[in-house]
Design a protein around this motif. Structure first.
Motif, short mmCIF file in Angstrom:
data_model
loop_
_atom_site.label_atom_id
_atom_site.label_comp_id
_atom_site.label_asym_id
_atom_site.label_seq_id
_atom_site.Cartn_x
_atom_site.Cartn_y
_atom_site.Cartn_z
N ALA A 185 0.88 -1.18 0.00
CA ALA A 185 0.00 0.00 0.00
C ALA A 185 0.91 1.22 0.00
O ALA A 185 1.32 1.72 1.05
CB ALA A 185 -0.91 -0.01 1.22
N SER A 209 -5.09 1.31 -1.78
CA SER A 209 -5.60 0.08 -1.16
C SER A 209 -6.96 -0.31 -1.72
O SER A 209 -7.22 -1.49 -2.01
CB SER A 209 -5.71 0.26 0.36
OG SER A 209 -4.46 0.59 0.92
N VAL A 237 -5.40 -4.55 3.43
CA VAL A 237 -5.11 -3.46 4.36
C VAL A 237 -6.24 -3.36 5.36
O VAL A 237 -7.42 -3.27 4.98
CB VAL A 237 -4.92 -2.13 3.62
CG1 VAL A 237 -4.79 -0.97 4.61
CG2 VAL A 237 -3.69 -2.19 2.71
N ASP A 268 -0.97 -2.58 6.53
CA ASP A 268 -0.73 -3.31 5.29
C ASP A 268 -0.19 -4.68 5.66
O ASP A 268 0.97 -4.82 6.06
CB ASP A 268 0.27 -2.52 4.44
CG ASP A 268 0.65 -3.21 3.15
OD1 ASP A 268 0.17 -4.34 2.90
OD2 ASP A 268 1.46 -2.63 2.38
#
Length: 380
Positions: free
Chosen positions: A57, A110, A117, A143
């Motif tokens: 992410a 994300s 996430v 993440d």
């Protein structure tokens, strides 16, 4: 698949990129020799500083996600081959104001890519990661594919794997020039007081902070900057299994990256403008007296239970381009030379993928790795 013609390749610099290129070439049977001016795994270059963050992410944008996913798999494979963990899968946190541009990018990336996430509220964060002190407007994102890379271990183990696959590595060999010839390249290197020449078909130049010396035309494009890192005495509660690596983007001067304690303490990299390094052989170890109090203040505002001052402060260096994207491409003045450098903080985590693209370009002239944004031609 092995290429029909097996060129002899020189790799100048056996660090972050060089170790990966050596391993990839040797694995497919290409005769390859690495030249390293110091020892493999030294801390003078961009791989210094004990640990590195790995995130999927990515606050730098979604275009990196496919590369990061491939890199994550590659680090796991390399670790399995070496028989040692190179990437600690502890997860990576992003903590900061919901209005911060980097935090918004992480959220957007994300969602767009369907990344694994988790968004934590303040109560969940306090229960799971009590080391963090949150501000009212902070959001917390975990993440799950993120983790902690071990650079020294990664470079040395990858270089060892390359040697086992047939690569030669010469340490203590300082390359003074790579000259394009009608049949390839001539590598001029110094060993002690003697300068020798060895010929190859092609060369990859990936000398980290020394890239502007290896490729003088890049002096206009790559700026070598100094990073000052601080280690705070911590303890078992700050180990990777309890304290994920991450970045902080809270309001005020509370912007830094944080790294769990793997034996040397909790590492903090305050995100402030970096000073320019004019000569990589003369990196200034002296830190401005006002810097450490700034780091200590940010730590006391954002983290619980740490000493008021760091136990260790050290300086490191890395190459940056104006657009903060690295360079991979043929040297227009030396067609048999491929350049890799100026990775602007993206390099280590993506090194296996960047190495694959470089080897593709070296052997076939093309790659399916999406690296157009790293082309040397964009800087012309």
């Amino acid at each position: 698949m092995k290429p029909r013609h097996q060129p002899r390749v020189a790799v100048i610099g056996v660090g972050t990129m060089g170790s990966q290129v050596l391993h990839r070439l040797a694995t497919i049977g290409v005769p390859v020799t690495g030249f390293e001016q110091f020892d493999v795994g030294h801390e003078r270059g961009a791989a210094g500083g004990e640990t590195r963050i790995f995130r999927v992410a990515y606050k730098e944008g979604g275009s990196y996600v496919p590369l990061l996913r491939e890199a994550r798999r590659a680090w796991d494979r390399l670790g399995a081959q070496a028989g040692v963990r190179l990437l600690d899968p502890c997860g990576a946190l992003t903590i900061g104001s919901a209005q911060d541009p980097d935090v918004r990018t992480v959220v957007d990336v994300s969602e767009q890519w369907g990344l694994d996430v988790e968004r934590l509220d303040h109560r969940q964060t306090a229960r799971r990661f009590p080391q963090h002190r949150l501000f009212d407007d902070d959001v917390v994102l975990l993440d799950r594919q993120g983790g902690l890379l071990h650079p020294h271990r990664a470079v040395t183990e990858t270089a060892l794997l390359a040697q086992k696959a047939g690569a030669l590595i010469h340490t203590g060999h300082s390359v003074v020039d790579v000259v394009d010839t009608d049949t390839g390249v001539a590598v001029h290197y110094r060993r002690g007081d003697e300068v020798k020449v060895e010929k190859f078909d092609q060369a990859v130049v990936c000398t980290g902070p020394w890239i502007t010396r290896s490729v003088p035309r890049l002096a206009r494009e790559v700026e070598i900057r100094r990073a000052v890192l601080c280690w705070f005495d911590a303890g078992p509660g700050w180990a990777p299994e309890h304290f994920p690596v991450g970045i902080r983007r809270s309001s005020g001067e509370n912007t830094f990256s944080f790294f769990p304690d793997v034996g040397g303490g909790l590492k903090i990299n305050l995100h402030v403008p970096k000073s320019v390094v004019d000569d990589p052989d003369r990196l200034d170890p002296v830190v401005e007296p006002e810097y450490v109090p700034r780091v200590s203040a940010a730590v006391s505002r954002c983290l619980n239970g740490l000493p008021t001052r760091p136990a260790v402060v050290r300086t490191f260096m890395e190459g940056y381009t104006a657009d903060n994207h690295g360079i991979i491409g043929r040297d227009p003045e030396r067609p048999n030379v491929l350049i890799m450098g100026g990775f602007s903080g993206h390099g280590f985590k993506l090194a296996p993928v960047f190495a694959r693209s470089a080897v593709d370009l070296l052997l076939t002239g093309r790659t399916d790795v999406p690296i157009d944004h790293l082309s040397l031609s964009r800087l012309a």
